[in-house]
Scaffold this motif. Structure first.
Motif, PDB file in Angstrom:
ATOM      1  N   UNK A 225      -6.938-112.340 -69.735  1.00 25.13           N
ATOM      2  CA  UNK A 225      -6.180-111.408 -68.910  1.00 25.13           C
ATOM      3  C   UNK A 225      -6.025-111.943 -67.497  1.00 25.13           C
ATOM      4  N   UNK A 226      -4.853-111.775 -66.928  1.00 23.80           N
ATOM      5  CA  UNK A 226      -4.557-112.308 -65.603  1.00 23.80           C
ATOM      6  C   UNK A 226      -4.153-111.160 -64.692  1.00 23.80           C
ATOM      7  N   UNK A 227      -4.637-111.201 -63.468  1.00 21.78           N
ATOM      8  CA  UNK A 227      -4.223-110.198 -62.497  1.00 21.78           C
ATOM      9  C   UNK A 227      -2.759-110.437 -62.144  1.00 21.78           C
ATOM     10  N   UNK A 228      -1.912-109.409 -62.284  1.00 17.39           N
ATOM     11  CA  UNK A 228      -0.490-109.577 -61.957  1.00 17.39           C
ATOM     12  C   UNK A 228      -0.299-109.959 -60.495  1.00 17.39           C
ATOM     13  N   UNK A 229       0.685-110.767 -60.228  1.00 13.46           N
ATOM     14  CA  UNK A 229       1.001-111.162 -58.860  1.00 13.46           C
ATOM     15  C   UNK A 229       2.426-110.720 -58.567  1.00 13.46           C
ATOM     16  N   UNK A 230       2.653-110.423 -57.313  1.00 11.14           N
ATOM     17  CA  UNK A 230       3.987-110.024 -56.873  1.00 11.14           C
ATOM     18  C   UNK A 230       4.493-111.021 -55.858  1.00 11.14           C
ATOM     19  N   UNK A 231       5.787-111.227 -55.889  1.00 14.22           N
ATOM     20  CA  UNK A 231       6.418-112.117 -54.929  1.00 14.22           C
ATOM     21  C   UNK A 231       7.297-111.290 -53.999  1.00 14.22           C
ATOM     22  N   UNK A 232       7.110-111.518 -52.707  1.00 11.24           N
ATOM     23  CA  UNK A 232       7.917-110.855 -51.689  1.00 11.24           C
ATOM     24  C   UNK A 232       8.669-111.930 -50.927  1.00 11.24           C
ATOM     25  N   UNK A 233       9.940-111.668 -50.665  1.00  8.07           N
ATOM     26  CA  UNK A 233      10.756-112.579 -49.868  1.00  8.07           C
ATOM     27  C   UNK A 233      11.094-111.870 -48.566  1.00  8.07           C
ATOM     28  N   UNK A 234      10.685-112.494 -47.475  1.00  8.01           N
ATOM     29  CA  UNK A 234      10.923-111.919 -46.156  1.00  8.01           C
ATOM     30  C   UNK A 234      11.970-112.742 -45.424  1.00  8.01           C
ATOM     31  N   UNK A 235      12.874-112.054 -44.753  1.00  9.18           N
ATOM     32  CA  UNK A 235      13.863-112.718 -43.901  1.00  9.18           C
ATOM     33  C   UNK A 235      13.430-112.503 -42.460  1.00  9.18           C
ATOM     34  N   UNK A 236      13.321-113.618 -41.742  1.00 11.01           N
ATOM     35  CA  UNK A 236      12.860-113.578 -40.352  1.00 11.01           C
ATOM     36  C   UNK A 236      13.929-114.188 -39.461  1.00 11.01           C
ATOM     37  N   UNK A 237      14.298-113.457 -38.422  1.00 11.49           N
ATOM     38  CA  UNK A 237      15.327-113.910 -37.492  1.00 11.49           C
ATOM     39  C   UNK A 237      14.847-115.155 -36.754  1.00 11.49           C
ATOM     40  N   UNK A 238      15.669-116.196 -36.759  1.00 12.26           N
ATOM     41  CA  UNK A 238      15.303-117.470 -36.138  1.00 12.26           C
ATOM     42  C   UNK A 238      15.144-117.338 -34.620  1.00 12.26           C
ATOM     43  N   UNK A 239      15.972-116.542 -34.003  1.00 11.30           N
ATOM     44  CA  UNK A 239      15.930-116.435 -32.539  1.00 11.30           C
ATOM     45  C   UNK A 239      14.799-115.538 -32.046  1.00 11.30           C
ATOM     46  N   UNK A 240      14.659-114.348 -32.627  1.00 12.37           N
ATOM     47  CA  UNK A 240      13.685-113.375 -32.115  1.00 12.37           C
ATOM     48  C   UNK A 240      12.340-113.405 -32.837  1.00 12.37           C
ATOM     49  N   UNK A 241      12.319-113.885 -34.072  1.00 10.75           N
ATOM     50  CA  UNK A 241      11.094-113.859 -34.868  1.00 10.75           C
ATOM     51  C   UNK A 241      10.849-112.519 -35.535  1.00 10.75           C
ATOM     52  N   UNK A 242      11.800-111.614 -35.433  1.00 10.77           N
ATOM     53  CA  UNK A 242      11.658-110.287 -36.043  1.00 10.77           C
ATOM     54  C   UNK A 242      11.840-110.366 -37.555  1.00 10.77           C
ATOM     55  N   UNK A 243      11.056-109.563 -38.277  1.00  6.79           N
ATOM     56  CA  UNK A 243      11.230-109.460 -39.726  1.00  6.79           C
ATOM     57  C   UNK A 243      12.429-108.556 -39.965  1.00  6.79           C
ATOM     58  N   UNK A 244      13.437-109.087 -40.635  1.00  4.92           N
ATOM     59  CA  UNK A 244      14.665-108.337 -40.890  1.00  4.92           C
ATOM     60  C   UNK A 244      14.615-107.581 -42.204  1.00  4.92           C
ATOM     61  N   UNK A 245      13.922-108.162 -43.200  1.00  2.85           N
ATOM     62  CA  UNK A 245      13.815-107.492 -44.491  1.00  2.85           C
ATOM     63  C   UNK A 245      12.656-108.066 -45.290  1.00  2.85           C
ATOM     64  N   UNK A 246      12.206-107.258 -46.262  1.00  2.00           N
ATOM     65  CA  UNK A 246      11.209-107.697 -47.223  1.00  2.00           C
ATOM     66  C   UNK A 246      11.651-107.164 -48.577  1.00  2.00           C
ATOM     67  N   UNK A 247      11.818-108.057 -49.541  1.00  2.00           N
ATOM     68  CA  UNK A 247      12.298-107.660 -50.863  1.00  2.00           C
ATOM     69  C   UNK A 247      11.360-108.199 -51.929  1.00  2.00           C
ATOM     70  N   UNK A 248      11.214-107.419 -52.997  1.00  2.00           N
ATOM     71  CA  UNK A 248      10.454-107.879 -54.157  1.00  2.00           C
ATOM     72  C   UNK A 248      11.332-108.836 -54.945  1.00  2.00           C
ATOM     73  N   UNK A 249      10.703-109.834 -55.519  1.00  2.00           N
ATOM     74  CA  UNK A 249      11.436-110.805 -56.322  1.00  2.00           C
ATOM     75  C   UNK A 249      10.644-111.079 -57.586  1.00  2.00           C
ATOM     76  N   UNK A 250      11.345-111.180 -58.697  1.00  2.00           N
ATOM     77  CA  UNK A 250      10.668-111.498 -59.960  1.00  2.00           C
ATOM     78  C   UNK A 250      10.006-112.849 -59.833  1.00  2.00           C
ATOM     79  N   UNK A 251       8.815-112.956 -60.364  1.00  6.02           N
ATOM     80  CA  UNK A 251       8.055-114.201 -60.251  1.00  6.02           C
ATOM     81  C   UNK A 251       8.140-115.016 -61.515  1.00  6.02           C
TER      82      UNK A 251
END
Length: 90
Positions: free
Chosen positions: A64-90
């Motif tokens: 048995x394996x512990x499930x893992x989740x993948x998150x994709x974050x978009x970060x603004x290049x100029x400000x460093x602010x996190x613009x979004x976080x989305x779940x992605x199939x792994x």
């Protein structure tokens, strides 16, 4: 370019940790991928994280394996602010 790749990764890992710290038990967050968007305005950072789950001894012995989740974050290049976080199939 305002935010370098190391800062983007650190920002993503900190953000994921903050978002889930009080709600869920996380284990072993790891960096998966980092890519600059085609237009050069966003870092796309993929972070893989595990969730603590109660598993029976038999399921562990049986592979048995512990499930893992993948998150994709978009970060603004100029400000460093996190613009979004989305779940992605792994």
């Amino acid at each position: 370019m305002g935010v370098d790749i190391k800062t983007a990764v650190r920002t993503a890992l900190d953000f994921v940790g903050d978002m889930y710290s009080e709600n869920e038990d996380l284990r072993d967050p790891t960096l998966e991928e980092v890519e600059l968007s085609e237009d050069g305005t966003r870092w796309e950072v993929s972070v893989c994280l595990g969730r603590e789950e109660r598993t029976s001894t038999m399921s562990v012995v049986a592979g048995g394996v512990t499930p893992r989740q993948r998150k994709v974050l978009e970060i603004d290049v100029e400000s460093g602010a996190v613009l979004s976080m989305k779940a992605q199939a792994h």
